[in-house]
Design a protein around this motif. Structure first.
Motif, mmCIF file in Angstrom:
data_model
loop_
_atom_site.group_PDB
_atom_site.id
_atom_site.type_symbol
_atom_site.label_atom_id
_atom_site.label_comp_id
_atom_site.label_asym_id
_atom_site.label_seq_id
_atom_site.Cartn_x
_atom_site.Cartn_y
_atom_site.Cartn_z
ATOM 1 N N GLN A 22 1.436 36.268 -25.800
ATOM 2 C CA GLN A 22 2.431 35.304 -25.329
ATOM 3 C C GLN A 22 3.170 34.780 -26.554
ATOM 4 O OE1 GLN A 22 1.808 30.990 -23.977
ATOM 5 N NE2 GLN A 22 1.826 32.158 -22.063
ATOM 6 N N ARG A 25 6.627 29.843 -24.705
ATOM 7 C CA ARG A 25 6.165 29.043 -23.570
ATOM 8 C C ARG A 25 7.051 27.815 -23.489
ATOM 9 N NH1 ARG A 25 1.630 28.936 -20.549
ATOM 10 N NH2 ARG A 25 1.211 26.994 -19.477
ATOM 11 N N GLU A 26 7.706 27.655 -22.358
ATOM 12 C CA GLU A 26 8.579 26.519 -22.100
ATOM 13 C C GLU A 26 8.151 25.878 -20.783
ATOM 14 O OE1 GLU A 26 10.775 25.321 -24.186
ATOM 15 O OE2 GLU A 26 10.569 26.950 -25.636
ATOM 16 N N SER A 30 7.167 31.374 -19.238
ATOM 17 C CA SER A 30 6.549 31.880 -20.455
ATOM 18 C C SER A 30 6.886 33.359 -20.550
ATOM 19 C CB SER A 30 5.033 31.651 -20.461
ATOM 20 O OG SER A 30 4.416 32.318 -19.383
ATOM 21 N N SER A 101 7.089 32.723 -14.292
ATOM 22 C CA SER A 101 7.697 31.465 -13.880
ATOM 23 C C SER A 101 6.943 30.935 -12.664
ATOM 24 C CB SER A 101 9.168 31.661 -13.543
ATOM 25 O OG SER A 101 9.748 30.432 -13.192
ATOM 26 N N PRO A 103 5.266 28.859 -16.152
ATOM 27 C CA PRO A 103 4.498 29.470 -17.238
ATOM 28 C C PRO A 103 3.112 29.898 -16.775
ATOM 29 C CG PRO A 103 5.477 27.414 -17.970
ATOM 30 C CD PRO A 103 5.703 27.508 -16.502
ATOM 31 N N GLU A 104 2.647 30.996 -17.341
ATOM 32 C CA GLU A 104 1.314 31.487 -17.003
ATOM 33 C C GLU A 104 0.288 30.430 -17.371
ATOM 34 O OE1 GLU A 104 -1.322 35.460 -17.741
ATOM 35 O OE2 GLU A 104 -0.108 34.719 -19.381
#
Length: 105
Positions: A22, A25-26, A30, A101, A103-104
């Motif tokens: 990864q 990340r937002e 992510s 979407s 984030p994971e």
């Protein structure tokens, strides 16, 4: 702005001995790089997030739910949250950009 180079991401992923890296990340998404080598098995389980796969390189088949298709460089596949999915019949080392979407988790 955040900008990334695929060759640097691939080197970082390989250095960490993992299939997945990864790198962004937002709040609402992510993004990561997923790698499976030719002949390898895909150990994924369904995710709680929607996903979009963008195939950067390689060739394989992917099954999402009950549908199967061939993918290669430039292919884009959407996988709804909770749906079983796997790459298989990986004939060339596969490198895939994955967007989750939200984030994971």
């Amino acid at each position: 702005m955040k900008a990334f180079r695929l060759d640097e991401l691939e080197a970082e992923r390989a250095a960490n001995d993992g299939a997945y890296l990864q790198f962004l990340r937002e709040r609402n998404m992510s993004v990561g790089l997923y790698a499976l080598d030719a002949g390898e098995s895909d150990p994924q389980q369904p995710h709680r997030e929607d996903e979009v796969y963008f195939v950067v390189s390689g060739r394989a088949s992917i099954t999402v739910g009950m549908e199967t298709t061939q993918v290669g460089r430039g292919s884009v596949v959407y996988v709804p949250a909770g749906v079983p999915h796997k790459f298989h019949h990986i004939s060339e080392d596969l490198r895939v950009m994955v967007v989750f979407s939200p984030p994971e988790s």
